[in-house]
Design a protein around this motif. Structure first.
Motif, short mmCIF file in Angstrom:
data_model
loop_
_atom_site.label_atom_id
_atom_site.label_comp_id
_atom_site.label_asym_id
_atom_site.label_seq_id
_atom_site.Cartn_x
_atom_site.Cartn_y
_atom_site.Cartn_z
N GLY A 63 -14.85 0.45 -0.60
CA GLY A 63 -13.73 0.34 -1.52
C GLY A 63 -12.55 1.17 -1.03
N ASN A 84 -15.61 -7.06 0.01
CA ASN A 84 -15.10 -5.72 0.31
C ASN A 84 -15.51 -5.29 1.72
OD1 ASN A 84 -14.23 -5.84 -2.29
ND2 ASN A 84 -15.36 -4.08 -3.06
N PRO A 101 -19.81 7.14 -8.03
CA PRO A 101 -20.84 8.19 -8.15
C PRO A 101 -22.11 7.78 -8.90
CG PRO A 101 -18.67 9.01 -8.81
CD PRO A 101 -18.52 7.54 -8.61
N VAL A 111 -24.15 5.54 -8.39
CA VAL A 111 -25.26 5.11 -7.51
C VAL A 111 -25.42 6.00 -6.28
CG1 VAL A 111 -25.34 2.70 -8.30
CG2 VAL A 111 -23.79 3.32 -6.44
N HIS A 112 -24.69 7.11 -6.20
CA HIS A 112 -24.84 7.98 -5.02
C HIS A 112 -26.31 8.34 -4.80
CE1 HIS A 112 -20.47 9.77 -4.72
NE2 HIS A 112 -20.51 8.48 -4.47
N VAL A 145 -28.57 5.23 -3.63
CA VAL A 145 -28.27 4.81 -2.25
C VAL A 145 -28.71 5.91 -1.27
CG1 VAL A 145 -26.43 4.21 -0.63
CG2 VAL A 145 -26.33 3.34 -2.97
N ASN A 188 -13.65 17.64 1.00
CA ASN A 188 -12.59 17.75 2.00
C ASN A 188 -11.62 18.92 1.78
OD1 ASN A 188 -11.87 16.36 -0.31
ND2 ASN A 188 -10.78 14.72 0.72
N THR A 222 -9.10 3.92 -10.59
CA THR A 222 -10.03 2.82 -10.86
C THR A 222 -10.47 2.88 -12.33
OG1 THR A 222 -11.81 4.30 -10.19
CG2 THR A 222 -11.09 2.69 -8.56
N TRP A 224 -13.40 2.61 -13.45
CA TRP A 224 -14.67 3.35 -13.62
C TRP A 224 -14.45 4.84 -13.81
CZ3 TRP A 224 -15.47 7.13 -10.07
CH2 TRP A 224 -15.11 6.95 -8.74
N ARG A 225 -13.30 5.36 -13.38
CA ARG A 225 -13.04 6.80 -13.53
C ARG A 225 -12.81 7.21 -14.98
NH1 ARG A 225 -11.57 5.98 -8.19
NH2 ARG A 225 -11.96 7.72 -6.77
N PHE A 280 -6.72 -2.76 0.31
CA PHE A 280 -7.77 -2.73 -0.72
C PHE A 280 -7.20 -2.29 -2.06
CE2 PHE A 280 -10.99 -0.98 -3.40
CZ PHE A 280 -11.99 -1.92 -3.32
N ARG A 308 -5.86 19.85 0.01
CA ARG A 308 -5.48 18.91 1.08
C ARG A 308 -3.96 18.91 1.30
NH1 ARG A 308 -7.91 13.54 -0.50
NH2 ARG A 308 -6.60 13.94 -2.29
N1 LIG Z 1 -12.72 13.21 -1.31
C1 LIG Z 1 -11.69 12.58 -1.83
O1 LIG Z 1 -10.56 13.00 -1.75
C2 LIG Z 1 -11.95 11.27 -2.55
C3 LIG Z 1 -10.90 10.41 -2.87
C4 LIG Z 1 -11.20 9.19 -3.51
C5 LIG Z 1 -12.52 8.87 -3.80
N2 LIG Z 1 -13.51 9.75 -3.49
C6 LIG Z 1 -14.91 9.44 -3.83
O2 LIG Z 1 -15.33 8.32 -3.07
C7 LIG Z 1 -16.28 7.56 -3.82
C8 LIG Z 1 -15.80 6.12 -3.91
O3 LIG Z 1 -14.58 6.07 -4.63
P1 LIG Z 1 -13.60 4.82 -4.47
O4 LIG Z 1 -12.34 5.20 -5.13
O5 LIG Z 1 -13.60 4.37 -3.07
O6 LIG Z 1 -14.38 3.74 -5.36
P2 LIG Z 1 -14.22 2.15 -5.26
O7 LIG Z 1 -14.63 1.60 -6.56
O8 LIG Z 1 -12.86 1.83 -4.72
O9 LIG Z 1 -15.25 1.72 -4.12
C9 LIG Z 1 -16.64 1.74 -4.27
C10 LIG Z 1 -17.25 0.66 -3.41
O10 LIG Z 1 -18.67 0.81 -3.44
C11 LIG Z 1 -19.26 -0.48 -3.57
N3 LIG Z 1 -20.61 -0.32 -4.14
C12 LIG Z 1 -20.96 -0.02 -5.42
N4 LIG Z 1 -22.31 0.11 -5.52
C13 LIG Z 1 -22.82 -0.11 -4.28
C14 LIG Z 1 -24.13 -0.10 -3.74
N5 LIG Z 1 -25.21 0.14 -4.50
N6 LIG Z 1 -24.28 -0.37 -2.41
C15 LIG Z 1 -23.21 -0.63 -1.64
N7 LIG Z 1 -21.93 -0.65 -2.09
C16 LIG Z 1 -21.74 -0.38 -3.40
C17 LIG Z 1 -18.29 -1.24 -4.47
O11 LIG Z 1 -18.48 -2.65 -4.38
C18 LIG Z 1 -16.94 -0.76 -3.90
O12 LIG Z 1 -16.54 -1.58 -2.82
C19 LIG Z 1 -16.41 8.26 -5.18
O13 LIG Z 1 -17.51 9.11 -5.15
C20 LIG Z 1 -15.10 9.04 -5.28
O14 LIG Z 1 -15.19 10.19 -6.12
C21 LIG Z 1 -13.25 10.92 -2.86
#
Ligand SMILES: NC(=O)c1ccc[n+]([C@@H]2O[C@H](COP(=O)([O-])OP(=O)(O)OC[C@H]3O[C@@H](n4cnc5c(N)ncnc54)[C@H](O)[C@@H]3O)[C@@H](O)[C@H]2O)c1
Length: 412
Positions: free
Chosen positions: A12, A45, A86, A88-89, A92, A135, A174, A176-177, A230, A292
């Motif tokens: 994503g 995706n 998060p 499903v972290h 997975v 990060n 998003t 979901w947040r 995206f 950051r």
């Molecule tokens: N460190 C940072 O600065 C930062 C910034 C943004 C997001 N994040 C983190 O990154 C993670 C993702 O956030 P995002 O904004 O990209 O979310 P998102 O919703 O944009 O993307 C999540 C993706 O995971 C896929 N997905 C869901 N369940 C799945 C599964 N079981 N197997 C495979 N794919 C699966 C979804 O289809 C989607 O494409 C979160 O934990 C978020 O907190 C961190």
């Protein structure tokens, strides 16, 4: 240079940014990661990310919608980078470790403290590395604050202020947040902040907190400024309104093990704003915990306030790891458009070095769990109406707020 073969799971918004992180790493003599596959339950995706990867890295990774099949079909796969939402972290990451893969997972480490604990157990049981992609602490500003504290630049710290409150009823990145069962805005943002507080001031001992949901309906913003395909596609498809179930406003006092008290106001909703981060010590204060692309300043009694640049000029013994020196030769990341990607590259580099040469993982499972537990301690305290000890939250003895999440997601 030796390279590990890696796959990204979750393509994503952040998954896309991780591809740019790999591009940054690939352009250095330090490159030790080869992206070989992408996995997302939504094939479209993964397809979009594969095209992005091809233009950034020159090679199109293989695409999967199932983790087990990917592990079976991709030869010599060493690690996965989990960038799903998060909720499903844990599932997975645990599956990946059972399949023999090392894991890097985006923050927050998991949706509850129990889910974090499951990941730590899977890592120990399978003897696999578990790294949390936190990060902010890798930024030069955060490293510099840590150096100042370690070299007694402000004497003995006694208080911290961590305030970030933005008024809004817009959907935050998003839908979901805004959902308790997927990780609300305080968890999503707050875990960065608890990591910074712990990084600079050590572990938390007890917490008094209060949380509330001020904006029960979130609305699609009029526009977004992101240029990633995206994010733009998802914005087009976004529903006009989302009923929020996760609290968006929090206040807390953290009593640190060191005796420092930290005053926390973190929110993303409602009306009124405030912002500011400070660490106060017996000889001076630092503005900023580090973030950051951030900047910090230093003020000591009878001295002029020193800017970021002046601190760098006058501070002895401050060093960065070689890849960070390569990325930030002037040591100023403020205004660097690639800073997000460079910090991700540092995370990948560390993971690969740990797999290949035994380097220590900086934010390991225990540390990631403590960051999550520190945020949930605010929620648990609010629910119980009393001060909670971190030991009670980390051991899941105090668990009223999170039990509903575990029950709904089948985490036992
Ligand atoms: N460190 C940072 O600065 C930062 C910034 C943004 C997001 N994040 C983190 O990154 C993670 C993702 O956030 P995002 O904004 O990209 O979310 P998102 O919703 O944009 O993307 C999540 C993706 O995971 C896929 N997905 C869901 N369940 C799945 C599964 N079981 N197997 C495979 N794919 C699966 C979804 O289809 C989607 O494409 C979160 O934990 C978020 O907190 C961190």
């Amino acid at each position: 240079m030796d390279k590990i073969r890696l796959a990204i799971v979750g393509c994503g918004g952040m998954g896309t940014r991780h591809l740019y992180g790999l591009r940054e790493l690939s352009q250095t003599p330090f490159c030790n990661v080869e992206l070989v596959a992408l996995c997302d339950i939504r094939r479209e995706n993964a397809e979009l990310a594969a095209s992005e990867a091809e233009s950034l890295l020159g090679v199109r990774p293989l695409i999967f919608t199932d983790l087990e099949e990917m592990a079976r079909q991709v030869p010599d796969l060493a690690a996965v980078d989990v960038v799903t939402d998060p909720s499903v972290h844990h599932s997975v990451a645990c599956e990946a470790m059972e399949l023999g893969l090392h894991v890097m997972v985006e923050k927050p480490m998991a949706i509850t403290v129990k889910a974090c604990r499951k990941m730590i157990e899977a890592s120990e049981r399978n003897n696999r590395l578990l790294s949390i992609a936190e990060n902010y602490r890798r930024d030069v500003s955060a490293r510099l604050v840590r150096h100042l504290l370690e070299t007694n630049a402000i004497g003995e710290p006694y208080m911290g202020l961590f305030h970030t409150l933005s008024p809004s009823n817009a959907i935050f990145i998003t839908p979901w947040r805004h959902l308790k069962l997927r990780g609300g805005p305080i968890i999503d943002l707050g875990v960065h902040f608890t990591d910074m507080i712990r990084y600079q001031l050590g572990d938390v001992e007890e917490v008094y907190g209060n949380v509330r949901l001020v904006e029960p309906t979130r609305r699609k913003p009029e526009r977004i400024h992101d240029t990633y395909t995206f994010y733009r596609n998802r914005f087009e498809a976004m529903e006009a309104e989302v009923p929020a179930t996760a609290e968006d406003t929090s206040v807390a006092i953290f009593q640190m093990e060191s005796g420092v008290t930290v005053n926390w106001i973190v929110g993303l909703g409602g009306h009124g704003s405030c912002g500011g981060e400070r660490i106060l010590g017996t000889k001076g204060s630092i503005e900023g915990f580090g973030t950051r692309g951030g900047r910090i300043s230093l003020k000591r009694r009878s001295e002029e306030e020193k800017s970021f640049e002046e601190i760098l000029e006058t501070t002895d013994g401050f060093t960065l790891e070689p890849l960070a020196e390569h990325f930030f030769p002037s040591r100023i990341a403020v205004g660097d458009k690639a800073v997000d990607w460079k910090l991700i590259a540092l995370e990948y580099y560390e993971l690969a070095e740990a797999i290949l040469h035994g380097r220590r993982i900086e934010v390991d499972g225990i540390s990631g769990m403590k960051d999550v537990a520190a945020v949930y301690s605010i929620f648990e305290s609010s629910k119980l109406g009393r001060v909670v000890k971190m030991s009670e939250v980390e051991s899941c003895q105090v668990y009223d707020y999170q039990s509903e999440i575990d029950e709904a997601l089948g985490i036992d």
